[in-house]
Write a protein that holds these residues in place. Structure first.
Motif, PDB file in Angstrom:
ATOM      1  N   ARG A  92       0.859  -1.259  -0.132  1.00  0.00           N
ATOM      2  CA  ARG A  92       0.070   0.152  -0.010  1.00  0.00           C
ATOM      3  C   ARG A  92       0.780   1.275  -0.110  1.00  0.00           C
ATOM      4  O   ARG A  92       0.671   2.265  -0.735  1.00  0.00           O
ATOM      5  CB  ARG A  92      -1.154   0.109   1.108  1.00  0.00           C
ATOM      6  N   ASP A  93       1.925   1.355   0.864  1.00  0.00           N
ATOM      7  CA  ASP A  93       2.702   2.573   0.916  1.00  0.00           C
ATOM      8  C   ASP A  93       3.509   2.599  -0.508  1.00  0.00           C
ATOM      9  O   ASP A  93       3.595   3.922  -0.898  1.00  0.00           O
ATOM     10  CB  ASP A  93       3.771   2.522   2.008  1.00  0.00           C
ATOM     11  N   ALA A  96       0.494   3.745  -3.105  1.00  0.00           N
ATOM     12  CA  ALA A  96      -0.184   4.842  -2.801  1.00  0.00           C
ATOM     13  C   ALA A  96       1.126   5.969  -3.300  1.00  0.00           C
ATOM     14  O   ALA A  96       0.507   7.069  -4.044  1.00  0.00           O
ATOM     15  CB  ALA A  96      -0.306   5.037  -1.411  1.00  0.00           C
ATOM     16  N   GLU A 124      -9.985   7.903  -3.555  1.00  0.00           N
ATOM     17  CA  GLU A 124      -8.732   7.457  -3.785  1.00  0.00           C
ATOM     18  C   GLU A 124      -8.216   6.005  -3.146  1.00  0.00           C
ATOM     19  O   GLU A 124      -7.768   5.258  -3.655  1.00  0.00           O
ATOM     20  CB  GLU A 124      -7.551   8.445  -3.573  1.00  0.00           C
ATOM     21  N   GLN A 125      -8.744   5.814  -2.013  1.00  0.00           N
ATOM     22  CA  GLN A 125      -8.260   4.743  -1.372  1.00  0.00           C
ATOM     23  C   GLN A 125      -9.266   3.560  -1.370  1.00  0.00           C
ATOM     24  O   GLN A 125      -8.669   2.633  -1.556  1.00  0.00           O
ATOM     25  CB  GLN A 125      -8.847   4.814   0.407  1.00  0.00           C
ATOM     26  N   ARG A 126     -10.456   3.813  -1.807  1.00  0.00           N
ATOM     27  CA  ARG A 126     -11.104   2.857  -2.568  1.00  0.00           C
ATOM     28  C   ARG A 126     -10.707   2.337  -3.908  1.00  0.00           C
ATOM     29  O   ARG A 126     -10.356   1.273  -4.267  1.00  0.00           O
ATOM     30  CB  ARG A 126     -12.779   3.373  -2.710  1.00  0.00           C
ATOM     31  N   LEU A 128      -7.638   2.623  -4.702  1.00  0.00           N
ATOM     32  CA  LEU A 128      -6.414   1.865  -4.536  1.00  0.00           C
ATOM     33  C   LEU A 128      -6.484   0.442  -4.107  1.00  0.00           C
ATOM     34  O   LEU A 128      -5.670  -0.444  -4.369  1.00  0.00           O
ATOM     35  CB  LEU A 128      -5.450   2.642  -3.719  1.00  0.00           C
ATOM     36  N   ASP A 129      -7.451   0.345  -3.214  1.00  0.00           N
ATOM     37  CA  ASP A 129      -7.858  -1.017  -2.749  1.00  0.00           C
ATOM     38  C   ASP A 129      -8.172  -1.951  -3.789  1.00  0.00           C
ATOM     39  O   ASP A 129      -7.709  -2.968  -3.861  1.00  0.00           O
ATOM     40  CB  ASP A 129      -9.171  -0.756  -1.700  1.00  0.00           C
TER      41      ASP A 129
END
Length: 267
Positions: A92-93, A96, A124-126, A128-129
């Motif tokens: 993730r890091d 992202a 954005e988080q969704r 990326l997930d």
């Protein structure tokens, strides 16, 4: 019009062996441009310069630590072949930060017409997930690359490949993982496609050599290099350091991605 290519046409804005639609934001440590010292990956800063745009991003500490570990291992063990890299791409890091780099570069939407504004609205988080899950489950497939043409001096046109934002983000993640490994093998005299170095740095070096007694310069160029880049040989070169099959497959998918372009009838 979409056509698959064994050797995709020039994607001149794509940096590195895989490429992105704009020059990527890459970690850069000030004070070593044009020098011959080995690079340190600690406290690196991200800097990009694209057609009048200058932006800076600070590499997350966790990504710096990963890059430093990879670079140090590659530097200390020239014959070591890395076998566990693919899972770092969808960390993730890393992903992202890769997305943040792509966003800082801006640029047009790819074949899917998805824009950064649409991704923000979606979350954005969704976003990326979902991308992480595709990479983790090995269901990720790059979309066709949109080809546009930009004018060149003399009336010619230069083909430009624009991948979708999702693909640019994954490509940038791969660069963040692979670059410290291959950077460790490069010689001080090499300037192309390296962080902290540019054509201007090479010119400065040549100027310095001229002023210290050297009198001969050899100027050579490879015509249409990116048009004719041999994929098999390129992958063999990467495999000299990388034996992670999933990572090699990822690179191969980008190299053989189909290209979408508009014909003279606008189709």
């Amino acid at each position: 019009m979409i056509r698959g290519l064994d050797q995709p046409a020039t994607r001149e804005s794509q940096a590195g062996p895989f490429g992105v639609a704009e020059r990527p934001v890459l970690p850069k440590k000030p004070g070593n441009a044009g020098g011959g010292k080995g690079l340190s990956w600690k406290q690196a800063q991200e800097v990009t310069k694209t057609e009048g745009l200058v932006m800076s991003l600070t590499t997350p500490e966790s990504v710096q630590k990963l890059q430093t570990a990879l670079h140090d291992k590659a530097k200390k063990s020239p014959d070591f072949r890395f076998y566990a890299l693919y899972d770092k791409v969808y960390r993730r890091d890393v992903l992202a930060f890769a997305y943040a780099c792509s966003k800082a570069n801006g640029g047009r939407a790819g074949e899917d017409n998805e824009t950064f504004e649409q991704i923000e609205a979606y979350g954005e988080q969704r976003w990326l997930d979902e991308l992480i899950e595709e990479l983790k489950s090995r269901t990720y497939r790059p979309l066709p690359v949109r080809r546009v043409y930009i004018p060149k001096p003399g009336g010619k046109q230069r083909p430009l490949g624009i991948p979708a934002i999702r693909d640019r983000a994954v490509m940038m993640a791969a660069v963040l993982v692979l670059e410290p490994i291959f950077e460790a093998d490069l010689q001080p005299e090499q300037y192309a496609y390296r962080r902290e170095r540019s054509a201007l740095d090479a010119v400065r070096r040549v100027f310095m050599l001229i002023n210290t007694g050297h009198r001969e310069i050899v100027d050579a160029d490879l015509a249409s290099y990116f048009d004719l880049l041999p994929h098999a040989e390129l992958l063999k070169s990467v495999a000299r350091r990388v034996v992670d099959g999933a990572m090699l497959h990822l690179i191969k998918m980008w190299l053989t991605a189909p290209v979408e372009e508009t014909d003279e009838r606008g189709r």
